[in-house]
Structures are given as C-alpha cells and as structure tokens.
Design an enzyme around this catalytic site. Structure first.
Site, PDB file in Angstrom:
ATOM      1  N   ARG A  64       0.857  -1.190   0.000  1.00  0.00           N
ATOM      2  CA  ARG A  64       0.000   0.000   0.000  1.00  0.00           C
ATOM      3  C   ARG A  64       0.890   1.236   0.000  1.00  0.00           C
ATOM      4  O   ARG A  64       1.638   1.478   0.944  1.00  0.00           O
ATOM      5  CB  ARG A  64      -0.913   0.003   1.233  1.00  0.00           C
ATOM      6  N   PHE A  83       1.761  10.695   1.681  1.00  0.00           N
ATOM      7  CA  PHE A  83       1.229  10.114   2.911  1.00  0.00           C
ATOM      8  C   PHE A  83       2.215   9.118   3.511  1.00  0.00           C
ATOM      9  O   PHE A  83       2.954   9.440   4.438  1.00  0.00           O
ATOM     10  CB  PHE A  83      -0.120   9.458   2.642  1.00  0.00           C
ATOM     11  N   GLN A 103       3.386   1.465   3.047  1.00  0.00           N
ATOM     12  CA  GLN A 103       3.115   0.410   4.031  1.00  0.00           C
ATOM     13  C   GLN A 103       3.674  -0.932   3.573  1.00  0.00           C
ATOM     14  O   GLN A 103       3.652  -1.267   2.391  1.00  0.00           O
ATOM     15  CB  GLN A 103       1.610   0.292   4.284  1.00  0.00           C
ATOM     16  N   ASN A 114      -1.757  -0.703  12.694  1.00  0.00           N
ATOM     17  CA  ASN A 114      -2.693  -1.506  13.482  1.00  0.00           C
ATOM     18  C   ASN A 114      -4.102  -1.334  12.926  1.00  0.00           C
ATOM     19  O   ASN A 114      -4.325  -0.572  11.978  1.00  0.00           O
ATOM     20  CB  ASN A 114      -2.614  -1.135  14.972  1.00  0.00           C
ATOM     21  N   PHE A 155       4.503   1.184   8.561  1.00  0.00           N
ATOM     22  CA  PHE A 155       4.508   2.135   7.451  1.00  0.00           C
ATOM     23  C   PHE A 155       5.602   3.160   7.694  1.00  0.00           C
ATOM     24  O   PHE A 155       6.001   3.410   8.844  1.00  0.00           O
ATOM     25  CB  PHE A 155       3.141   2.807   7.264  1.00  0.00           C
ATOM     26  N   LEU A 192      -1.689  10.885  13.286  1.00  0.00           N
ATOM     27  CA  LEU A 192      -1.507   9.482  13.639  1.00  0.00           C
ATOM     28  C   LEU A 192      -0.811   9.314  14.990  1.00  0.00           C
ATOM     29  O   LEU A 192      -0.659   8.195  15.477  1.00  0.00           O
ATOM     30  CB  LEU A 192      -0.692   8.757  12.561  1.00  0.00           C
ATOM     31  N   HIS A 219      -0.535   5.347  16.610  1.00  0.00           N
ATOM     32  CA  HIS A 219       0.523   4.626  15.911  1.00  0.00           C
ATOM     33  C   HIS A 219       1.885   5.034  16.463  1.00  0.00           C
ATOM     34  O   HIS A 219       2.378   6.118  16.166  1.00  0.00           O
ATOM     35  CB  HIS A 219       0.458   4.912  14.412  1.00  0.00           C
TER      36      HIS A 219
END
Length: 218
Positions: free
Chosen positions: A77, A82, A85, A145, A157, A166, A177
């Site tokens: 991903r 951003f 991942q 998670n 990530f 986050l 996170h």
C-alpha cells in the site's frame, strides 16, 4: 622486587584501570545504536531503530527481520504524500487480495535487550507501546494496526510527510501509531517508492520488493 606498599598501590591502580575500562565498555554498549537496512528493488533504505525507547515495538520488528519473515515481501500500500506500508506476509504475492491483512504467527516470542521475553498473542500481535511521544514525521517508521488496542503485528509504514494526526498523544484524533525508528539514509529511495504508480487498493502497479532487511549495530 617491589616493596609491598608499591605492589599494593600498583594493584589498586590496575584495579581502578580495569574498573574504568569496564565502565567505558558498559557505556559503549548502552549507547550502541541498532539499524535496519531495507534491501529493496529500488535501492537501500537504512533506518535507526529506537531499541532503547520502544524496546517491544522495535524488538518485534528486529526479530522478524532477523528470522527472515520480511524477506521477499512487497510494499502493498503506497499513497503519495502520505506513507508507504509494508510487512504483510500475504504481500509476497503482490496480486493477492489478502495483502494487508496478515501478520506473524500467534504464540511466537522474541527477546528484548534486557533479556525479557515477549510473546505475541494468539493473533500474532504485540502490546501497544505508547511511550516516547515521537511524532509521525517524514521518514519515521511507525507501527500499523487496525485501530483496536494491541493490534500491531508485523505491518509497518514509513511516513513520507508529517502525519501528526496518527500520533497517539494527539488528543484530536483516535489514531494511535507509535513511532519506533527513523530513516537515516535512503530518503531518495523512499520518495521513489512513494511516487510509484498504483492501482486499486493503492497497490503499486510495479511491485516494490524488499529482498531482505539487515539488522546491524554500531
């Protein structure tokens, strides 16, 4: 032959020297840094792991890397501006619809630097380690998670921008996170991965493979 007082003084000096050397050795060991080098098909990314600050999260990652868990997996991903991942065992097949849903085997264990053993739960997850207050800055490694407590496993990530929403200590968001490392070399490689064209599910059209992750200390 040296007089007894001289021998005693010499012994004391030798003892003090050995003590000093031991102290230096202990200090050096305490200050030794741990690094993870991602050997990807786009180049190397080297990150420092916060083993002393987040020993469970960083130790879990290091253990999986050392045992070859991550070998051959892909970034499943990738979202421009951003994050990228990685870490799902199903992503070894980059076309797998299950990529992004897997983790380590339940009941497996790893050892922390202080000798403590941590056992992953039945789902392969580790306890949340919400300490340190490291923000999700560009180049930081963060634990993925499901949003539920204690649901981190093998997936992580790497932030490519400052994703402070986050942060577990950001009271404006429910996201939690923990950051457990930061890139120290290879930000250009990370940015190249970030700009990889993607298709459905934010999967890269051309798979980016992590051949292995090397764990070293310096």
């Amino acid at each position: 032959m040296l007089p007894l007082m001289t021998i005693a003084a010499t012994s004391l000096r030798g003892s003090a020297l050995l003590t000093a050397r031991s102290a230096v050795t202990r200090t050096s060991m305490a200050q030794m840094a741990t690094f993870a080098t991602f050997k990807t098909t786009k180049g190397d990314i080297k990150a420092e792991l916060f083993m002393d600050k987040l020993p469970i999260t960083a130790g879990n990652f290091a253990d999986l890397a050392k045992t070859g868990f991550y070998d051959g997996l892909t970034f499943h991903r990738v979202i421009n501006s951003f994050m990228c991942q990685f870490g799902c065992p199903y992503s070894k097949d980059p076309k797998s619809p299950r990529a992004g849903t897997g983790g380590p085997k339940g009941g497996t264990s790893f050892t922390l630097p202080d000798g403590t053993t941590v056992t992953r739960n039945a789902g392969g997850n580790i306890p949340d380690e919400l300490i340190g207050e490291f923000s999700n800055l560009p180049g930081t490694l963060s634990m993925a998670n499901t949003g539920q407590p204690n649901s981190g496993g093998s997936q992580i990530f790497i932030n490519t921008v400052h994703n402070d929403f986050l942060d577990y200590f950001n009271m404006k968001t429910p996201s939690k996170h923990p950051v457990f490392g930061k890139v120290v070399e290879g930000m250009d490689v990370l940015k190249a991965i970030e700009k990889t064209p993607t298709g459905p599910g934010d999967k890269p059209k051309e798979p980016v493979v992590v051949n292995t992750i090397l764990i070293t200390e310096a």
